[in-house]
Design a protein around this motif. Sequence first.
Motif, PDB file in Angstrom:
ATOM      1  N   UNK A  50      44.584  32.903  30.417  1.00 52.84           N
ATOM      2  CA  UNK A  50      45.123  34.191  29.992  1.00 52.84           C
ATOM      3  C   UNK A  50      45.741  34.932  31.155  1.00 52.84           C
ATOM      4  N   UNK A  51      46.160  36.149  30.883  1.00 57.86           N
ATOM      5  CA  UNK A  51      46.804  36.975  31.892  1.00 57.86           C
ATOM      6  C   UNK A  51      45.808  37.872  32.601  1.00 57.86           C
ATOM      7  N   UNK A  52      45.925  37.932  33.907  1.00 59.20           N
ATOM      8  CA  UNK A  52      45.050  38.753  34.745  1.00 59.20           C
ATOM      9  C   UNK A  52      45.702  40.106  34.999  1.00 59.20           C
ATOM     10  N   UNK A  53      44.923  41.171  34.829  1.00 61.66           N
ATOM     11  CA  UNK A  53      45.394  42.523  35.127  1.00 61.66           C
ATOM     12  C   UNK A  53      44.359  43.237  35.977  1.00 61.66           C
ATOM     13  N   UNK A  54      44.749  44.403  36.491  1.00 57.72           N
ATOM     14  CA  UNK A  54      43.828  45.187  37.302  1.00 57.72           C
ATOM     15  C   UNK A  54      44.146  45.120  38.788  1.00 57.72           C
ATOM     16  N   UNK A  55      43.173  45.477  39.583  1.00 57.66           N
ATOM     17  CA  UNK A  55      43.367  45.634  41.023  1.00 57.66           C
ATOM     18  C   UNK A  55      44.000  44.413  41.702  1.00 57.66           C
ATOM     19  N   UNK A  56      43.598  43.163  41.374  1.00 52.06           N
ATOM     20  CA  UNK A  56      44.195  42.019  42.063  1.00 52.06           C
ATOM     21  C   UNK A  56      45.689  41.853  41.812  1.00 52.06           C
ATOM     22  N   UNK A  78      49.371  52.497  33.621  1.00 52.40           N
ATOM     23  CA  UNK A  78      48.100  51.820  33.863  1.00 52.40           C
ATOM     24  C   UNK A  78      47.447  51.497  32.532  1.00 52.40           C
ATOM     25  N   UNK A  79      46.488  50.597  32.584  1.00 52.65           N
ATOM     26  CA  UNK A  79      45.637  50.294  31.439  1.00 52.65           C
ATOM     27  C   UNK A  79      44.274  49.843  31.950  1.00 52.65           C
ATOM     28  N   UNK A  80      44.234  48.727  32.693  1.00 52.20           N
ATOM     29  CA  UNK A  80      42.951  48.212  33.171  1.00 52.20           C
ATOM     30  C   UNK A  80      42.244  49.229  34.051  1.00 52.20           C
ATOM     31  N   UNK A  81      42.997  50.007  34.826  1.00 50.76           N
ATOM     32  CA  UNK A  81      42.379  51.041  35.648  1.00 50.76           C
ATOM     33  C   UNK A  81      41.559  52.008  34.831  1.00 50.76           C
TER      34      UNK A  81
END
Length: 363
Positions: free
Chosen positions: A263-269, A316-319
Amino acid sequence: MTGLFERAGRQLLFGLDPETAHGLSIKALKCGLPPVRPAPRDARLAVRLAGLDFPNPLGMAAGYDKNGEVPDGILSLGFGFAEVGTVTPLPQPGNPKPRIFRLVRDSAVINRLGFNNEGHDACAARLTARRGKTGIVGVNIGANKDSLDRVADYEAGIRRFAALCSYLTVNISSPNTPGLRNMQARRELAELLGRVVAARQGLANPDHRARPIFLKIAPDLVDAEMEDIAAEILAHPIDGVIVSNTTLSREGLSDAVQAKQTGGLSGKPLFERSTIVLAKMRRLLGPKTAIIGVGGVDSAETALEKIRAGADLVQLYTGLIYGGPALPGRILRDMFELRQREGVTNIAVLRDTRTEHWAARPL
């Protein structure tokens, strides 16, 4: 007390399956919860872009409110704009569950949702019901997984939602619909943009023919691919680009177990890679094309760095998953204080001040 309630709420939600927690947060916003401290309103945080007046540069990215259920609840958290979707012509369930995975140590999420949504009809009905309300609400449109003509799905999205939203986003960058990212290739992209622009031009209402269109691209691009995308954006009268969607990269993750999920990775990284792509696209597109920066925004510092790299607006979303519903207000208050401290007349003057720094970095 607000901080105490927020910590308790996070503990409760993190004890649940991520998709269940997401559903509860939508229900809470429908009920007018949670109460948050009002975000500052200041003309010096305002941005005029693509003919729209954004009260501040911080938006909610697509993926949270897939069916247009709570755009006004999102705006009430302090966001300057909300983007609903991704919505496809026909309803579809998406990929099998479980399909959302928290990587808490990395402040990240992996998802393989697959454009699960209730379809055009349901979303359009909700947006029709909110007509007359203020606030900038965009609609992110996609193609059904089993569509025989995916470009036609995007044309249908333009025709269906142009009268119901502030702007439209053409999403061809999700990694969770097989073959979708192939539409970023130059020949396919030229056909897509040509037909999407023609669909907008064919609308009966002159106001709707001026509805801004953005293209949402992936962060997993090489320089030659970015050059092709930029050339097609400049060759067609669309208004801008959103950089970026989730990444397939797993570089630097500390959670080795969850990192194995597809899947797709989101967020700080995602912050560094997406910001490099943003800056490279700004350098390729020049100063006039609008850019919205997404990926790893979780503070005023990261939001402002996106702007310095070349973004006009950020999302933003994951944040929000890790920062809680008070995060938008915190970011805007910190932006406001920085503007005062540094004597910045308007947040927009920071744009491009570090574009070359980021564009020079290798992917």
